[in-house]
Design an enzyme around this catalytic site. Sequence first.
Site, PDB file in Angstrom:
ATOM      1  N   SER A 170       0.851  -1.193   0.000  1.00 14.56           N
ATOM      2  CA  SER A 170       0.000   0.000   0.000  1.00 14.56           C
ATOM      3  C   SER A 170       0.884   1.239   0.000  1.00 14.56           C
ATOM      4  O   SER A 170       1.663   1.448   0.937  1.00 14.56           O
ATOM      5  CB  SER A 170      -0.892   0.002   1.239  1.00 14.56           C
ATOM      6  OG  SER A 170      -1.412   1.310   1.436  1.00 14.56           O
ATOM      7  N   HIS A 219      -1.278  -1.300  -4.192  1.00 10.25           N
ATOM      8  CA  HIS A 219      -2.541  -0.996  -3.514  1.00 10.25           C
ATOM      9  C   HIS A 219      -2.628   0.513  -3.275  1.00 10.25           C
ATOM     10  O   HIS A 219      -1.742   1.108  -2.645  1.00 10.25           O
ATOM     11  CB  HIS A 219      -2.578  -1.764  -2.188  1.00 10.25           C
ATOM     12  CG  HIS A 219      -3.868  -1.674  -1.446  1.00 10.25           C
ATOM     13  ND1 HIS A 219      -4.913  -2.570  -1.634  1.00 10.25           N
ATOM     14  CD2 HIS A 219      -4.293  -0.805  -0.498  1.00 10.25           C
ATOM     15  CE1 HIS A 219      -5.911  -2.254  -0.825  1.00 10.25           C
ATOM     16  NE2 HIS A 219      -5.567  -1.180  -0.131  1.00 10.25           N
ATOM     17  N   ASP A 262      -4.887   3.500  -1.732  1.00 16.50           N
ATOM     18  CA  ASP A 262      -5.981   3.777  -0.797  1.00 16.50           C
ATOM     19  C   ASP A 262      -6.578   5.149  -1.047  1.00 16.50           C
ATOM     20  O   ASP A 262      -5.946   6.174  -0.775  1.00 16.50           O
ATOM     21  CB  ASP A 262      -5.446   3.700   0.639  1.00 16.50           C
ATOM     22  CG  ASP A 262      -5.193   2.268   1.069  1.00 16.50           C
ATOM     23  OD1 ASP A 262      -6.133   1.452   0.954  1.00 16.50           O
ATOM     24  OD2 ASP A 262      -4.066   1.970   1.506  1.00 16.50           O
ATOM     25  N   MET A 297      -9.309   7.861  -0.024  1.00 16.33           N
ATOM     26  CA  MET A 297     -10.171   8.244   1.110  1.00 16.33           C
ATOM     27  C   MET A 297     -10.716   9.645   0.887  1.00 16.33           C
ATOM     28  O   MET A 297      -9.993  10.518   0.394  1.00 16.33           O
ATOM     29  CB  MET A 297      -9.360   8.216   2.406  1.00 16.33           C
ATOM     30  CG  MET A 297      -8.651   6.888   2.654  1.00 16.33           C
ATOM     31  SD  MET A 297      -7.865   6.860   4.265  1.00 16.33           S
ATOM     32  CE  MET A 297      -6.893   5.350   4.139  1.00 16.33           C
ATOM     33  N   HIS A 338      -8.496   1.019  -3.855  1.00 20.95           N
ATOM     34  CA  HIS A 338      -9.393   0.725  -2.737  1.00 20.95           C
ATOM     35  C   HIS A 338     -10.178   1.988  -2.408  1.00 20.95           C
ATOM     36  O   HIS A 338      -9.630   2.932  -1.836  1.00 20.95           O
ATOM     37  CB  HIS A 338      -8.532   0.249  -1.563  1.00 20.95           C
ATOM     38  CG  HIS A 338      -9.292  -0.114  -0.338  1.00 20.95           C
ATOM     39  ND1 HIS A 338      -8.672  -0.430   0.850  1.00 20.95           N
ATOM     40  CD2 HIS A 338     -10.632  -0.234  -0.102  1.00 20.95           C
ATOM     41  CE1 HIS A 338      -9.594  -0.713   1.765  1.00 20.95           C
ATOM     42  NE2 HIS A 338     -10.787  -0.593   1.206  1.00 20.95           N
ATOM     43  N   MET A 396     -12.361   4.035  -0.417  1.00 18.45           N
ATOM     44  CA  MET A 396     -12.989   4.274   0.884  1.00 18.45           C
ATOM     45  C   MET A 396     -13.645   5.649   0.813  1.00 18.45           C
ATOM     46  O   MET A 396     -13.182   6.622   1.429  1.00 18.45           O
ATOM     47  CB  MET A 396     -11.922   4.199   1.988  1.00 18.45           C
ATOM     48  CG  MET A 396     -11.460   2.759   2.227  1.00 18.45           C
ATOM     49  SD  MET A 396      -9.897   2.677   3.112  1.00 18.45           S
ATOM     50  CE  MET A 396      -8.770   2.952   1.758  1.00 18.45           C
ATOM     51  N   MET A 443     -10.959  -6.571   5.647  1.00 12.16           N
ATOM     52  CA  MET A 443     -10.265  -5.563   6.443  1.00 12.16           C
ATOM     53  C   MET A 443      -9.987  -6.120   7.845  1.00 12.16           C
ATOM     54  O   MET A 443     -10.897  -6.647   8.500  1.00 12.16           O
ATOM     55  CB  MET A 443     -11.103  -4.288   6.586  1.00 12.16           C
ATOM     56  CG  MET A 443     -11.457  -3.575   5.292  1.00 12.16           C
ATOM     57  SD  MET A 443     -10.046  -2.987   4.346  1.00 12.16           S
ATOM     58  CE  MET A 443      -9.227  -1.911   5.517  1.00 12.16           C
ATOM     59  N   GLY A 456      -9.164   3.780   7.328  1.00  7.56           N
ATOM     60  CA  GLY A 456      -8.982   5.213   7.547  1.00  7.56           C
ATOM     61  C   GLY A 456      -7.529   5.613   7.669  1.00  7.56           C
ATOM     62  O   GLY A 456      -7.132   6.659   7.175  1.00  7.56           O
ATOM     63  N   ASP A 470      -6.292  -6.726   4.384  1.00  9.26           N
ATOM     64  CA  ASP A 470      -5.819  -5.344   4.443  1.00  9.26           C
ATOM     65  C   ASP A 470      -5.940  -4.787   5.859  1.00  9.26           C
ATOM     66  O   ASP A 470      -7.042  -4.683   6.396  1.00  9.26           O
ATOM     67  CB  ASP A 470      -6.653  -4.508   3.465  1.00  9.26           C
ATOM     68  CG  ASP A 470      -6.105  -3.106   3.283  1.00  9.26           C
ATOM     69  OD1 ASP A 470      -4.995  -2.822   3.770  1.00  9.26           O
ATOM     70  OD2 ASP A 470      -6.807  -2.303   2.645  1.00  9.26           O
TER      71      ASP A 470
END
Length: 215
Positions: free
Chosen positions: A7, A32, A34, A36, A65, A67, A136, A141, A174
Amino acid sequence: MSRISPSILSSDFGSLRSEVRMIDDAGASSVHIDVMDGHFVPNLTFGPALVKSVRDSTKLRFDTHLMVEHPDRFIRSFSDAGSDLLIIHPEAKHDMQNTLKLIADCGRGRGVAINPETPVTSVYEYIADADLLLIMTINPGFGGQKFMPEMIPKVEEARKYIDEEGLRVKISIDGGVNLENGKLLTQAGAHELVAGTAVFSSADPAETIRRFIAL
Ligand code: DX5
Ligand code: ZN
């Protein structure tokens, strides 16, 4: 042998292109990313422009991913930027089947992520046609959180179901994954591991990636 998806959340953003090249050279299976939005989770990270700017650094799969509160609004833009696999949460505000269709219409891989409190049985209806089930092992977060060992039976349950049903979906894990719990997770049925802090806070991230692969 394990598949590892580092990540970049914990990488050096000032050197993102070389971080991505290092991930590739060390033998990782994918990158990966992330995403957010400060709503679905209380943190803010990357948008499609960042994906686009590092896209030419590697041919590795970009697992994105999402989120975010409304993942359906961002599928096209991340796909256009070069995301290969889009991972969405049932806990967000959208219609899962509709968003999975949007991803398929873009010709991209489909991933389903579940938060620790979400039972794996609740996503059986979505994973039959999916490519990845992301379990997860922290509340999403932030990177650097402590792995929740109580999620290991969930991994076993998911793997049993997938094998019994003969599904092609792969299980990835993850959150707080390191070289110690990584071994347990692989034994529990994980096909792939995501790791941020364990890779990028180590003295030699490339060597740590190689050690994950050797698990
Ligand atoms: C958390 C992210 C994870 C996380 C992994 O919301 O989805 O991908 O960054 O980082 P570590 O390995 O530090 O938990
Ligand atoms: Zn993630």
